[in-house]
Design an enzyme around this catalytic site. Structure first.
Site, PDB file in Angstrom:
ATOM      1  N   GLU A 298      38.026  25.865  41.447  1.00 26.94           N
ATOM      2  CA  GLU A 298      36.969  26.674  42.059  1.00 26.94           C
ATOM      3  C   GLU A 298      35.703  26.632  41.200  1.00 26.94           C
ATOM      4  O   GLU A 298      35.758  26.748  39.981  1.00 26.94           O
ATOM      5  CB  GLU A 298      37.457  28.123  42.189  1.00 26.94           C
ATOM      6  CG  GLU A 298      36.430  29.089  42.712  1.00 26.94           C
ATOM      7  CD  GLU A 298      36.886  30.530  42.607  1.00 26.94           C
ATOM      8  OE1 GLU A 298      36.282  31.390  43.274  1.00 26.94           O
ATOM      9  OE2 GLU A 298      37.852  30.809  41.847  1.00 26.94           O
ATOM     10  N   LYS A 361      35.035  30.053  51.648  1.00 25.95           N
ATOM     11  CA  LYS A 361      36.021  31.107  51.407  1.00 25.95           C
ATOM     12  C   LYS A 361      35.919  32.182  52.484  1.00 25.95           C
ATOM     13  O   LYS A 361      34.837  32.702  52.761  1.00 25.95           O
ATOM     14  CB  LYS A 361      35.803  31.713  50.020  1.00 25.95           C
ATOM     15  CG  LYS A 361      36.911  32.648  49.578  1.00 25.95           C
ATOM     16  CD  LYS A 361      36.695  33.109  48.143  1.00 25.95           C
ATOM     17  CE  LYS A 361      37.837  33.986  47.670  1.00 25.95           C
ATOM     18  NZ  LYS A 361      37.615  34.465  46.281  1.00 25.95           N
ATOM     19  N   CYS A 411      40.692  30.788  45.155  1.00 22.35           N
ATOM     20  CA  CYS A 411      40.981  31.939  44.302  1.00 22.35           C
ATOM     21  C   CYS A 411      42.079  32.807  44.898  1.00 22.35           C
ATOM     22  O   CYS A 411      43.131  32.330  45.276  1.00 22.35           O
ATOM     23  CB  CYS A 411      39.699  32.718  44.038  1.00 22.35           C
ATOM     24  SG  CYS A 411      39.850  33.973  42.743  1.00 22.35           S
TER      25      CYS A 411
END
Length: 532
Positions: A298, A361, A411
């Site tokens: 990430e 995301k 994440c």
């Protein structure tokens, strides 16, 4: 004088009657101190069952002291005992919140501890209502065998959705992540089924040794159905584990490489460090010979890709030299009719350096990527202050290799089953988790974070590749077996051939039906027994 003495005696008697009743020291210890101490012991023992301590043998017995404390308690008293248990558990599990807010949020230590305790207290409310529900049912003649596992699942299910989109961190079933033989039923029930079984085993063993729960007398005939259920799950686990192993052996393979740059969080967003960071990843990528797909973590590219030409050209050149598809994380910025929008994005480049797709995301981190209730919690800063609030991307987006689609989880998206399930329903044959866990230092958080990714592989029956900036990077098989893990806080690159399965399971198709069944069951119990 005699009359005065008599009046004095009566006066003393009247004063005695006016005094509130008090518990003797022994009674206070037995009724108040022992139950509270038992709850604390139970909470700390349960926390020790999770990473990085991994004392898994506590899982089937950690709730015994809690059940002991709840015996004969009123629902109100049970609520507070459940709250004490939850506070001990979450304080032991989430102590790293204080580290993150102290080091990267720049909060004074007392305030950082306060933030951690505030989160622990909020999460403890779910355990408090669970305990109150178990006590409420016991007073109506319902054994905790029939309530504790179901009520626990309901409390976890609600925790996974509220508040702020939920925080299902280390639900009870995740504690089994190291044992593939015990977690295969998750392809039907999700992690909630594992939590159900852990609570069921706890309460079953407790009642087999104590035979009583408050006023309820427990007999062996009560054990038959729970034991049968446990035996069925054991048999299913063995059957599915063998079946998935055979499917994996026969499936085509794809060589995948994960890289771990080990860039310190304090240096990551320093503009002077970008060239050093890209040089590190160029070196790790060069070590990933033969990989079809190379994965960086990430925000491994800590700049606006495409909008920063010189750094963009360097990443493109690295992709061309690798001869592989390159997946990497970078922040993104777009100007829309609603104004500027920022995204936490994963780009996929072809071996020719062309962008073939990206994933934004879809589930953001409160106080990491946006600030909810800022007027109330004004003292809690956002952890990424140099970038504005991020926007969410669509759920279920996949990226395409010539071999087929892959699903990306950025994440802590790996702790939300619905995201991986949507991607697998859309055809993903491989899950990729890219993350930056440098925030957590040497605490247990990186270990806990990795453990939850195991269940996403089992639920969807696909392999999972995980690239973490400072660790733990990993490869996980479709049966939940951890095939390889990196060390912490060291640069790493590793290539492994992963099975390319079509994926899918009953859980993929029907989702959290098991949790909904527990919710309906719980509602019926409260409705049917409300007047007893």
């Amino acid at each position: 004088m005699a009359l005065g003495a008599k009046n004095l005696k009566n006066l003393r008697a009247s004063i005695t009657l006016l005094k509130p009743p008090s518990l003797s020291t022994d009674t206070w210890t037995r009724r108040r101190l022992f139950p509270a101490a038992a709850c604390i012991i139970s909470g700390l023992a349960l926390a020790a069952a999770f990473p990085k301590w991994n004392q898994t043998y506590f899982l089937p017995i950690a709730l015994w002291p809690l059940f002991y404390a709840l015996q004969g308690q009123s629902p109100k008293r049970a609520f507070w005992l459940g709250f004490v248990f939850g506070l001990a558990f979450y304080s032991g599990l989430l102590y790293w919140i204080a580290y993150v807010t102290r080091v990267f949020g720049n909060l004074p230590l007392p305030l950082a501890l306060g933030v951690m305790l505030l989160l622990a207290a909020v999460l403890s409310l779910y355990r408090a209502f669970w305990a109150a529900g178990v006590a409420w049912a016991a007073h109506r003649g319902i054994s905790p065998l029939w309530t504790a596992p179901n009520f626990w699942v309901v409390s976890e299910f609600i925790q996974a959705h509220f508040p702020f989109g939920g925080f299902p961190w280390e639900l009870l079933g995740y504690g089994l992540y190291r044992y593939p033989m015990l977690i295969q039923v998750a392809d039907v029930t999700g992690v909630y089924g594992l939590s159900f079984l852990v609570v069921l085993v706890n309460v079953l063993l407790f009642l087999m040794t104590h035979r009583k729960f408050g006023p309820l007398v427990h007999s062996m005939r009560h054990e038959a159905l729970p034991l049968l259920l446990i035996m069925v799950c054991v048999g299913y686990n063995a059957h599915r584990l063998d079946a998935v192993k055979r499917l994996t052996a026969a499936s085509p393979k794809i060589p995948v490489a994960v890289t771990q740059g080990n860039i310190k969080q304090g240096e990551k967003w320093n503009p002077q460090m970008v060239h050093t960071t890209l040089d590190r990843y160029a070196e790790l990528t060069a070590r990933s010979k033969g990989a079809r797909l190379i994965i960086w973590p990430e925000t491994a590219a800590p700049f606006f890709f495409i909008r920063t030409p010189d750094f963009t050209a360097k990443v493109v050149d690295i992709a061309k030299q690798s001869g592989a598809y390159l997946l990497f994380g970078a922040p993104a910025w777009e100007l829309t009719e609603a104004g500027e929008r920022y995204f936490n994005r994963a780009y996929l480049l072809t071996p020719k350096g062309e962008v073939t797709g990206y994933y934004d995301k879809a589930h953001l981190v409160p106080y990491g990527e946006y600030v909810p209730l800022q007027k109330i919690f004004f003292f809690i800063p956002k952890m990424v202050p140099m970038i504005g609030d991020f926007a969410e991307g669509p759920v279920g987006t996949t990226l395409s290799l010539p071999e087929g689609p892959i699903g990306v989880l950025i994440c802590f998206e790996s702790i939300f089953p619905y995201l991986a399930r949507a991607q697998i329903k859309n055809g993903a044959r491989l899950l990729v988790n890219i993350t930056n866990d440098a925030w957590y230092g040497e605490t247990s958080a990186p270990y806990q974070h990795m453990s939850m990714a195991v269940l996403r592989a089992v639920e969807g029956r696909v392999a999972l590749a995980r690239a973490a900036n400072t660790g733990i990077s990993a490869f996980i098989g479709p049966d939940g077996k951890i095939l390889w893990t990196s060390g912490m806080n060291v640069p790493a690159a590793h290539t492994l051939e992963l099975p390319w399965l079509p994926g899918g399971s009953l859980y993929t198709r029907f989702g959290d039906v098991f949790a909904w069944i527990c919710l309906v069951y719980t509602a019926l119990v409260f409705f049917l027994f409300r007047k007893r």
